[in-house]
Design an enzyme around this catalytic site. Structure first.
Site, PDB file in Angstrom:
ATOM      1  N   LYS A  87     -77.629  12.045   8.132  1.00  0.00           N
ATOM      2  CA  LYS A  87     -78.133  11.008   7.223  1.00  0.00           C
ATOM      3  C   LYS A  87     -79.586  10.615   7.493  1.00  0.00           C
ATOM      4  O   LYS A  87     -80.307  10.218   6.574  1.00  0.00           O
ATOM      5  CB  LYS A  87     -77.240   9.767   7.306  1.00  0.00           C
ATOM      6  CG  LYS A  87     -75.795   9.984   6.854  1.00  0.00           C
ATOM      7  CD  LYS A  87     -75.700  10.288   5.376  1.00  0.00           C
ATOM      8  CE  LYS A  87     -74.256  10.324   4.899  1.00  0.00           C
ATOM      9  NZ  LYS A  87     -74.152  10.627   3.453  1.00  0.00           N
ATOM     10  N   GLU A 109     -75.978   1.578   0.418  1.00  0.00           N
ATOM     11  CA  GLU A 109     -74.531   1.504   0.517  1.00  0.00           C
ATOM     12  C   GLU A 109     -74.103   2.375   1.692  1.00  0.00           C
ATOM     13  O   GLU A 109     -74.849   3.269   2.113  1.00  0.00           O
ATOM     14  CB  GLU A 109     -73.871   2.009  -0.774  1.00  0.00           C
ATOM     15  CG  GLU A 109     -73.639   3.512  -0.846  1.00  0.00           C
ATOM     16  CD  GLU A 109     -74.900   4.369  -0.873  1.00  0.00           C
ATOM     17  OE1 GLU A 109     -74.853   5.496  -0.332  1.00  0.00           O
ATOM     18  OE2 GLU A 109     -75.929   3.925  -1.410  1.00  0.00           O
ATOM     19  N   SER A 376     -71.719  17.844  10.546  1.00  0.00           N
ATOM     20  CA  SER A 376     -72.585  16.825   9.947  1.00  0.00           C
ATOM     21  C   SER A 376     -72.708  15.536  10.740  1.00  0.00           C
ATOM     22  O   SER A 376     -73.635  14.764  10.541  1.00  0.00           O
ATOM     23  CB  SER A 376     -72.114  16.494   8.523  1.00  0.00           C
ATOM     24  OG  SER A 376     -70.763  16.072   8.538  1.00  0.00           O
TER      25      SER A 376
END
Length: 393
Positions: A87, A109, A376
Protein backbone atom coordinates in the site's frame (compact mmCIF):
# COMPACT_ATOMS: atom_id res chain seq x y z
CA UNK A 1 -2.44 1.29 -23.75
CA UNK A 2 -5.56 1.57 -21.61
CA UNK A 3 -7.76 3.00 -20.19
CA UNK A 4 -8.99 5.30 -22.97
CA UNK A 5 -9.62 9.03 -22.54
CA UNK A 6 -12.95 8.32 -20.82
CA UNK A 7 -11.34 5.97 -18.35
CA UNK A 8 -12.71 2.82 -20.00
CA UNK A 9 -11.05 -0.58 -20.00
CA UNK A 10 -13.12 -1.99 -22.83
CA UNK A 11 -16.68 -1.60 -21.53
CA UNK A 12 -15.55 -1.31 -17.90
CA UNK A 13 -14.53 1.66 -15.78
CA UNK A 14 -15.69 5.16 -16.60
CA UNK A 15 -17.08 7.82 -14.28
CA UNK A 16 -20.59 7.22 -12.86
CA UNK A 17 -20.82 9.82 -10.13
CA UNK A 18 -23.06 12.64 -8.87
CA UNK A 19 -22.51 16.01 -10.51
CA UNK A 20 -20.87 17.28 -7.32
CA UNK A 21 -17.94 14.89 -7.86
CA UNK A 22 -17.23 15.86 -11.47
CA UNK A 23 -15.22 18.98 -10.57
CA UNK A 24 -12.87 17.28 -8.06
CA UNK A 25 -12.33 14.33 -10.42
CA UNK A 26 -11.52 16.60 -13.35
CA UNK A 27 -9.17 18.62 -11.13
CA UNK A 28 -7.45 15.43 -10.03
CA UNK A 29 -7.11 14.11 -13.58
CA UNK A 30 -5.63 17.40 -14.79
CA UNK A 31 -3.26 17.64 -11.83
CA UNK A 32 -2.12 14.04 -12.24
CA UNK A 33 -1.42 14.37 -15.97
CA UNK A 34 0.58 17.56 -15.48
CA UNK A 35 2.47 16.86 -12.25
CA UNK A 36 3.61 13.24 -12.63
CA UNK A 37 5.52 14.13 -15.79
CA UNK A 38 7.63 16.77 -14.06
CA UNK A 39 11.24 16.13 -13.12
CA UNK A 40 10.55 17.37 -9.57
CA UNK A 41 7.77 14.85 -8.94
CA UNK A 42 9.67 11.93 -10.49
CA UNK A 43 12.81 12.61 -8.48
CA UNK A 44 10.95 13.09 -5.18
CA UNK A 45 8.83 9.95 -5.67
CA UNK A 46 11.75 7.75 -6.71
CA UNK A 47 13.84 8.97 -3.79
CA UNK A 48 11.05 8.36 -1.27
CA UNK A 49 10.32 4.89 -2.64
CA UNK A 50 14.01 3.99 -2.41
CA UNK A 51 15.19 5.74 0.74
CA UNK A 52 11.96 5.71 2.77
CA UNK A 53 9.78 2.82 1.58
CA UNK A 54 12.62 0.36 1.04
CA UNK A 55 12.31 -0.35 -2.67
CA UNK A 56 13.12 -2.44 -4.55
CA UNK A 57 11.63 -5.27 -2.51
CA UNK A 58 13.30 -8.70 -2.92
CA UNK A 59 12.13 -11.43 -5.27
CA UNK A 60 12.73 -14.42 -3.01
CA UNK A 61 13.03 -18.03 -4.18
CA UNK A 62 10.91 -19.98 -1.69
CA UNK A 63 12.95 -23.19 -1.81
CA UNK A 64 11.07 -25.13 0.87
CA UNK A 65 7.65 -24.17 -0.48
CA UNK A 66 8.84 -25.06 -4.00
CA UNK A 67 9.89 -28.54 -2.87
CA UNK A 68 6.54 -28.98 -1.11
CA UNK A 69 4.58 -27.96 -4.22
CA UNK A 70 6.78 -29.55 -6.89
CA UNK A 71 7.58 -26.42 -8.95
CA UNK A 72 9.50 -23.17 -8.54
CA UNK A 73 7.82 -20.44 -6.54
CA UNK A 74 9.22 -16.95 -6.12
CA UNK A 75 7.71 -14.52 -3.62
CA UNK A 76 7.64 -10.82 -4.46
CA UNK A 77 8.25 -9.58 -0.93
CA UNK A 78 5.88 -6.61 -0.61
CA UNK A 79 5.63 -7.59 3.05
CA UNK A 80 9.10 -6.08 3.39
CA UNK A 81 8.04 -2.69 2.07
CA UNK A 82 7.78 -0.05 4.79
CA UNK A 83 4.55 -0.35 6.83
CA UNK A 84 4.33 -4.04 5.92
CA UNK A 85 2.45 -4.09 2.60
CA UNK A 86 2.34 -2.85 -0.98
CA UNK A 87 0.00 0.00 0.00
CA UNK A 88 2.88 2.43 0.65
CA UNK A 89 3.70 2.54 -3.10
CA UNK A 90 0.37 4.20 -3.87
CA UNK A 91 0.02 6.39 -0.78
CA UNK A 92 3.40 8.07 -1.13
CA UNK A 93 2.58 8.77 -4.78
CA UNK A 94 -0.89 10.16 -4.11
CA UNK A 95 -0.02 12.22 -1.02
CA UNK A 96 2.97 13.74 -2.82
CA UNK A 97 0.69 14.51 -5.78
CA UNK A 98 -1.88 16.12 -3.45
CA UNK A 99 0.78 18.27 -1.78
CA UNK A 100 2.04 19.49 -5.15
CA UNK A 101 -1.58 20.28 -6.11
CA UNK A 102 -1.82 22.53 -3.04
CA UNK A 103 -4.07 20.33 -0.88
CA UNK A 104 -3.77 20.50 2.91
CA UNK A 105 -5.85 17.53 4.06
CA UNK A 106 -5.84 13.82 3.22
CA UNK A 107 -8.71 11.36 3.68
CA UNK A 108 -8.77 7.62 3.05
CA UNK A 109 -10.75 4.47 3.58
CA UNK A 110 -9.30 1.23 4.88
CA UNK A 111 -10.38 -2.38 5.39
CA UNK A 112 -7.47 -4.42 6.69
CA UNK A 113 -5.90 -1.22 7.96
CA UNK A 114 -2.75 -1.48 5.82
CA UNK A 115 -3.89 1.26 3.44
CA UNK A 116 -4.90 3.40 6.41
CA UNK A 117 -1.51 2.94 8.03
CA UNK A 118 0.27 3.66 4.74
CA UNK A 119 -1.82 6.81 4.18
CA UNK A 120 -1.22 8.01 7.73
CA UNK A 121 2.50 7.34 7.25
CA UNK A 122 2.74 9.30 4.00
CA UNK A 123 0.66 12.12 5.51
CA UNK A 124 2.93 12.37 8.53
CA UNK A 125 6.00 12.34 6.28
CA UNK A 126 4.65 15.11 4.07
CA UNK A 127 3.05 17.13 6.88
CA UNK A 128 -0.60 16.69 5.88
CA UNK A 129 -3.69 16.37 8.07
CA UNK A 130 -5.10 12.83 7.79
CA UNK A 131 -8.53 11.30 8.43
CA UNK A 132 -9.18 7.58 7.86
CA UNK A 133 -12.64 6.00 7.60
CA UNK A 134 -12.89 2.39 8.76
CA UNK A 135 -15.85 0.04 9.19
CA UNK A 136 -16.74 -0.84 12.75
CA UNK A 137 -16.26 -4.58 12.12
CA UNK A 138 -12.81 -3.97 10.64
CA UNK A 139 -11.91 -1.71 13.58
CA UNK A 140 -12.50 -4.65 15.89
CA UNK A 141 -10.53 -7.25 13.92
CA UNK A 142 -7.63 -4.90 13.09
CA UNK A 143 -7.00 -3.20 16.43
CA UNK A 144 -3.23 -3.12 15.97
CA UNK A 145 -3.49 -1.13 12.75
CA UNK A 146 -6.03 1.24 14.28
CA UNK A 147 -3.55 2.12 17.01
CA UNK A 148 -0.74 2.46 14.47
CA UNK A 149 -2.79 5.02 12.53
CA UNK A 150 -3.43 7.00 15.69
CA UNK A 151 0.26 6.90 16.62
CA UNK A 152 1.00 8.40 13.21
CA UNK A 153 -1.31 11.33 13.94
CA UNK A 154 -4.34 10.27 11.90
CA UNK A 155 -7.93 10.56 13.07
CA UNK A 156 -9.73 7.21 12.67
CA UNK A 157 -13.47 7.56 12.11
CA UNK A 158 -15.64 4.45 12.76
CA UNK A 159 -18.29 3.70 10.12
CA UNK A 160 -21.41 2.10 11.57
CA UNK A 161 -23.66 2.00 8.49
CA UNK A 162 -24.37 -0.92 6.14
CA UNK A 163 -22.08 -3.91 6.48
CA UNK A 164 -19.67 -1.82 8.60
CA UNK A 165 -16.74 -2.89 6.38
CA UNK A 166 -14.71 -1.52 3.46
CA UNK A 167 -17.64 -0.71 1.14
CA UNK A 168 -19.19 1.58 3.73
CA UNK A 169 -15.86 3.19 4.62
CA UNK A 170 -15.52 4.19 0.95
CA UNK A 171 -19.04 5.65 1.00
CA UNK A 172 -18.21 7.87 3.97
CA UNK A 173 -14.88 8.98 2.52
CA UNK A 174 -16.60 10.01 -0.72
CA UNK A 175 -19.17 12.05 1.24
CA UNK A 176 -16.35 13.85 3.01
CA UNK A 177 -14.53 14.54 -0.27
CA UNK A 178 -17.62 16.03 -1.93
CA UNK A 179 -17.92 18.50 0.95
CA UNK A 180 -14.24 19.42 1.29
CA UNK A 181 -12.56 18.81 -2.07
CA UNK A 182 -11.09 22.33 -2.34
CA UNK A 183 -8.68 21.57 0.51
CA UNK A 184 -8.83 17.77 0.57
CA UNK A 185 -7.50 14.87 -1.51
CA UNK A 186 -9.10 11.44 -1.21
CA UNK A 187 -6.47 8.68 -1.39
CA UNK A 188 -8.33 5.62 -2.71
CA UNK A 189 -6.42 2.48 -1.75
CA UNK A 190 -7.19 0.20 -4.65
CA UNK A 191 -7.79 0.19 -8.42
CA UNK A 192 -11.49 0.94 -7.88
CA UNK A 193 -13.65 4.05 -8.04
CA UNK A 194 -14.30 6.52 -10.85
CA UNK A 195 -11.73 7.56 -13.45
CA UNK A 196 -8.89 8.53 -12.98
CA UNK A 197 -8.41 6.46 -9.77
CA UNK A 198 -8.00 2.99 -11.37
CA UNK A 199 -5.34 4.49 -13.66
CA UNK A 200 -3.54 6.42 -10.92
CA UNK A 201 -3.40 3.55 -8.42
CA UNK A 202 -2.36 1.04 -11.10
CA UNK A 203 0.49 3.24 -12.26
CA UNK A 204 1.82 3.81 -8.75
CA UNK A 205 1.57 0.07 -7.99
CA UNK A 206 3.17 -1.00 -11.29
CA UNK A 207 6.53 -0.67 -9.58
CA UNK A 208 5.83 -4.20 -8.28
CA UNK A 209 5.68 -5.76 -11.74
CA UNK A 210 8.49 -3.63 -13.19
CA UNK A 211 10.86 -4.76 -10.44
CA UNK A 212 9.68 -8.36 -10.75
CA UNK A 213 10.37 -8.44 -14.49
CA UNK A 214 13.94 -7.23 -14.02
CA UNK A 215 14.57 -9.50 -11.02
CA UNK A 216 13.23 -12.73 -12.54
CA UNK A 217 15.27 -12.25 -15.73
CA UNK A 218 18.39 -11.75 -13.60
CA UNK A 219 17.63 -14.92 -11.62
CA UNK A 220 16.16 -17.26 -14.25
CA UNK A 221 17.17 -15.63 -17.56
CA UNK A 222 13.52 -15.77 -18.64
CA UNK A 223 10.02 -14.58 -17.77
CA UNK A 224 7.82 -16.56 -15.36
CA UNK A 225 5.09 -18.93 -16.55
CA UNK A 226 2.54 -17.66 -14.01
CA UNK A 227 1.87 -14.61 -11.90
CA UNK A 228 -0.52 -15.12 -9.01
CA UNK A 229 -1.94 -12.68 -6.46
CA UNK A 230 -4.97 -12.15 -4.27
CA UNK A 231 -7.75 -9.87 -5.52
CA UNK A 232 -9.99 -7.69 -3.38
CA UNK A 233 -10.21 -4.34 -5.10
CA UNK A 234 -7.15 -5.55 -6.95
CA UNK A 235 -4.21 -3.16 -6.59
CA UNK A 236 -1.42 -5.58 -5.66
CA UNK A 237 -2.41 -7.96 -8.45
CA UNK A 238 -2.74 -5.25 -11.12
CA UNK A 239 0.56 -3.81 -9.94
CA UNK A 240 2.16 -7.20 -10.60
CA UNK A 241 0.21 -8.09 -13.77
CA UNK A 242 0.17 -4.88 -15.79
CA UNK A 243 3.89 -4.62 -16.71
CA UNK A 244 3.62 -8.19 -18.10
CA UNK A 245 0.38 -7.56 -20.02
CA UNK A 246 1.87 -7.79 -23.52
CA UNK A 247 3.82 -10.99 -22.72
CA UNK A 248 1.14 -13.54 -23.59
CA UNK A 249 3.26 -16.49 -22.42
CA UNK A 250 2.94 -15.18 -18.85
CA UNK A 251 -0.39 -16.33 -17.42
CA UNK A 252 -2.22 -14.32 -14.76
CA UNK A 253 -4.15 -15.90 -11.85
CA UNK A 254 -6.20 -13.80 -9.42
CA UNK A 255 -7.53 -15.33 -6.20
CA UNK A 256 -10.59 -13.92 -4.43
CA UNK A 257 -12.01 -14.42 -0.96
CA UNK A 258 -14.31 -17.46 -1.07
CA UNK A 259 -15.37 -16.94 2.54
CA UNK A 260 -17.51 -19.79 3.79
CA UNK A 261 -18.17 -21.08 0.27
CA UNK A 262 -19.53 -19.91 -3.08
CA UNK A 263 -22.86 -21.62 -2.38
CA UNK A 264 -23.41 -19.41 0.66
CA UNK A 265 -24.02 -15.68 0.95
CA UNK A 266 -20.80 -15.31 2.94
CA UNK A 267 -18.07 -14.74 0.37
CA UNK A 268 -16.38 -11.91 -1.54
CA UNK A 269 -15.84 -13.64 -4.89
CA UNK A 270 -16.89 -10.76 -7.14
CA UNK A 271 -15.29 -11.94 -10.39
CA UNK A 272 -16.36 -15.54 -9.79
CA UNK A 273 -19.97 -14.94 -8.75
CA UNK A 274 -20.70 -11.28 -9.46
CA UNK A 275 -22.53 -9.58 -12.31
CA UNK A 276 -21.85 -6.41 -14.27
CA UNK A 277 -22.95 -3.30 -12.41
CA UNK A 278 -21.92 0.04 -10.93
CA UNK A 279 -20.30 0.54 -7.55
CA UNK A 280 -18.41 3.56 -6.23
CA UNK A 281 -18.51 5.36 -9.56
CA UNK A 282 -17.20 2.59 -11.79
CA UNK A 283 -18.75 -0.06 -14.08
CA UNK A 284 -17.31 -3.46 -13.24
CA UNK A 285 -18.34 -6.77 -11.69
CA UNK A 286 -20.35 -6.39 -8.49
CA UNK A 287 -21.96 -8.71 -5.95
CA UNK A 288 -25.61 -7.63 -6.09
CA UNK A 289 -29.08 -9.05 -5.61
CA UNK A 290 -31.91 -9.31 -8.17
CA UNK A 291 -32.84 -5.67 -7.49
CA UNK A 292 -29.29 -4.37 -8.01
CA UNK A 293 -28.70 -3.81 -4.30
CA UNK A 294 -25.15 -4.45 -3.12
CA UNK A 295 -24.78 -7.67 -1.14
CA UNK A 296 -23.11 -7.92 2.24
CA UNK A 297 -19.84 -9.80 1.79
CA UNK A 298 -17.61 -11.91 4.00
CA UNK A 299 -13.96 -12.89 4.05
CA UNK A 300 -11.64 -13.92 6.82
CA UNK A 301 -9.34 -11.21 5.44
CA UNK A 302 -10.59 -7.66 5.85
CA UNK A 303 -8.68 -6.55 2.75
CA UNK A 304 -10.65 -8.89 0.46
CA UNK A 305 -14.03 -8.15 2.07
CA UNK A 306 -15.36 -5.96 -0.77
CA UNK A 307 -18.34 -6.49 -3.14
CA UNK A 308 -16.70 -4.94 -6.20
CA UNK A 309 -13.42 -5.16 -8.12
CA UNK A 310 -11.26 -2.85 -10.21
CA UNK A 311 -12.46 -2.39 -13.82
CA UNK A 312 -9.11 -3.45 -15.25
CA UNK A 313 -9.58 -6.87 -13.63
CA UNK A 314 -13.07 -7.05 -15.15
CA UNK A 315 -11.47 -6.29 -18.53
CA UNK A 316 -8.85 -9.02 -18.02
CA UNK A 317 -11.58 -11.51 -17.14
CA UNK A 318 -13.77 -10.53 -20.10
CA UNK A 319 -10.90 -10.80 -22.58
CA UNK A 320 -9.44 -13.97 -21.07
CA UNK A 321 -6.11 -12.33 -20.22
CA UNK A 322 -6.42 -13.48 -16.61
CA UNK A 323 -8.17 -16.31 -14.79
CA UNK A 324 -9.89 -15.73 -11.49
CA UNK A 325 -10.63 -18.26 -8.78
CA UNK A 326 -11.73 -18.17 -5.16
CA UNK A 327 -10.33 -19.76 -2.04
CA UNK A 328 -12.39 -20.25 1.11
CA UNK A 329 -11.41 -19.16 4.62
CA UNK A 330 -10.25 -22.65 5.60
CA UNK A 331 -7.87 -22.94 2.64
CA UNK A 332 -6.54 -19.43 3.25
CA UNK A 333 -5.71 -20.44 6.84
CA UNK A 334 -3.92 -23.47 5.46
CA UNK A 335 -1.80 -21.21 3.28
CA UNK A 336 -1.17 -18.93 6.27
CA UNK A 337 0.20 -21.81 8.34
CA UNK A 338 2.17 -23.61 5.63
CA UNK A 339 4.16 -20.57 4.50
CA UNK A 340 4.86 -19.71 8.14
CA UNK A 341 6.11 -23.22 8.89
CA UNK A 342 8.02 -23.87 5.66
CA UNK A 343 9.65 -20.49 5.05
CA UNK A 344 9.54 -18.68 8.39
CA UNK A 345 7.42 -15.98 6.75
CA UNK A 346 4.06 -15.16 8.33
CA UNK A 347 1.89 -13.83 5.48
CA UNK A 348 -1.12 -11.56 5.72
CA UNK A 349 -4.44 -13.35 5.32
CA UNK A 350 -4.95 -11.67 1.93
CA UNK A 351 -2.00 -13.31 0.10
CA UNK A 352 -2.63 -16.47 2.13
CA UNK A 353 -5.50 -17.01 -0.31
CA UNK A 354 -3.06 -17.13 -3.23
CA UNK A 355 -0.79 -19.51 -1.30
CA UNK A 356 -3.83 -21.66 -0.50
CA UNK A 357 -4.74 -21.77 -4.19
CA UNK A 358 -1.28 -23.09 -5.10
CA UNK A 359 -1.49 -25.76 -2.40
CA UNK A 360 -4.94 -26.95 -3.46
CA UNK A 361 -4.15 -26.83 -7.20
CA UNK A 362 -0.50 -27.87 -7.34
CA UNK A 363 -1.25 -30.60 -9.90
CA UNK A 364 -2.10 -27.87 -12.42
CA UNK A 365 1.55 -26.82 -12.62
CA UNK A 366 4.50 -28.56 -14.28
CA UNK A 367 7.81 -29.34 -12.61
CA UNK A 368 9.69 -26.75 -14.68
CA UNK A 369 7.10 -23.99 -14.26
CA UNK A 370 8.15 -20.74 -12.61
CA UNK A 371 5.45 -19.05 -10.52
CA UNK A 372 5.75 -15.57 -9.01
CA UNK A 373 3.38 -14.91 -6.11
CA UNK A 374 2.82 -11.41 -4.80
CA UNK A 375 3.21 -11.60 -1.04
CA UNK A 376 1.29 -8.36 -0.67
CA UNK A 377 1.57 -7.98 3.10
CA UNK A 378 2.93 -9.43 6.31
CA UNK A 379 0.79 -11.24 8.84
CA UNK A 380 1.52 -9.28 12.01
CA UNK A 381 -1.87 -7.59 11.75
CA UNK A 382 -3.66 -10.96 11.53
CA UNK A 383 -1.92 -13.11 14.13
CA UNK A 384 -4.26 -12.28 17.01
CA UNK A 385 -7.35 -12.67 14.80
CA UNK A 386 -6.19 -16.10 13.59
CA UNK A 387 -5.39 -17.11 17.16
CA UNK A 388 -8.89 -16.05 18.18
CA UNK A 389 -10.52 -17.97 15.32
CA UNK A 390 -8.52 -21.11 16.08
CA UNK A 391 -9.22 -20.97 19.79
CA UNK A 392 -5.71 -20.08 20.87
CA UNK A 393 -6.99 -17.01 22.74
Amino acid sequence: MFPDKKGKFGIFGGRFVPETLIAPLEELEKGYKEIVKTKEFKEKLNNLLKEYAGRPTPLYFAENLSKYLGFKVYLKREDLAFTGAHKINNTIGQVLLAKMMGKKRIIAETGAGQHGVATATASALLNMECVVYMGEIDLERQKLNVYRMKLLGAKVVPVTSGSKTLKDAINEAMRDWITNFETTHYVIGSVVGPHPYPLIVRNFQSVIGKETKKQIIEKEKRLPDYLIACVGGGSNSIGLFYPFYKYKSVKFIGVEGGGQGLNTDKHSATLTKGEKGILHGSFSYVLQDNYGQIKITHSISAGLDYPGVGPEHAFYKETGRAEYFSVDDKTALKGFHILSELEGIIPALEPSHAIGYLIENKDRFKKDDIVVLCLSGRGDKDVLEVARIEGEL
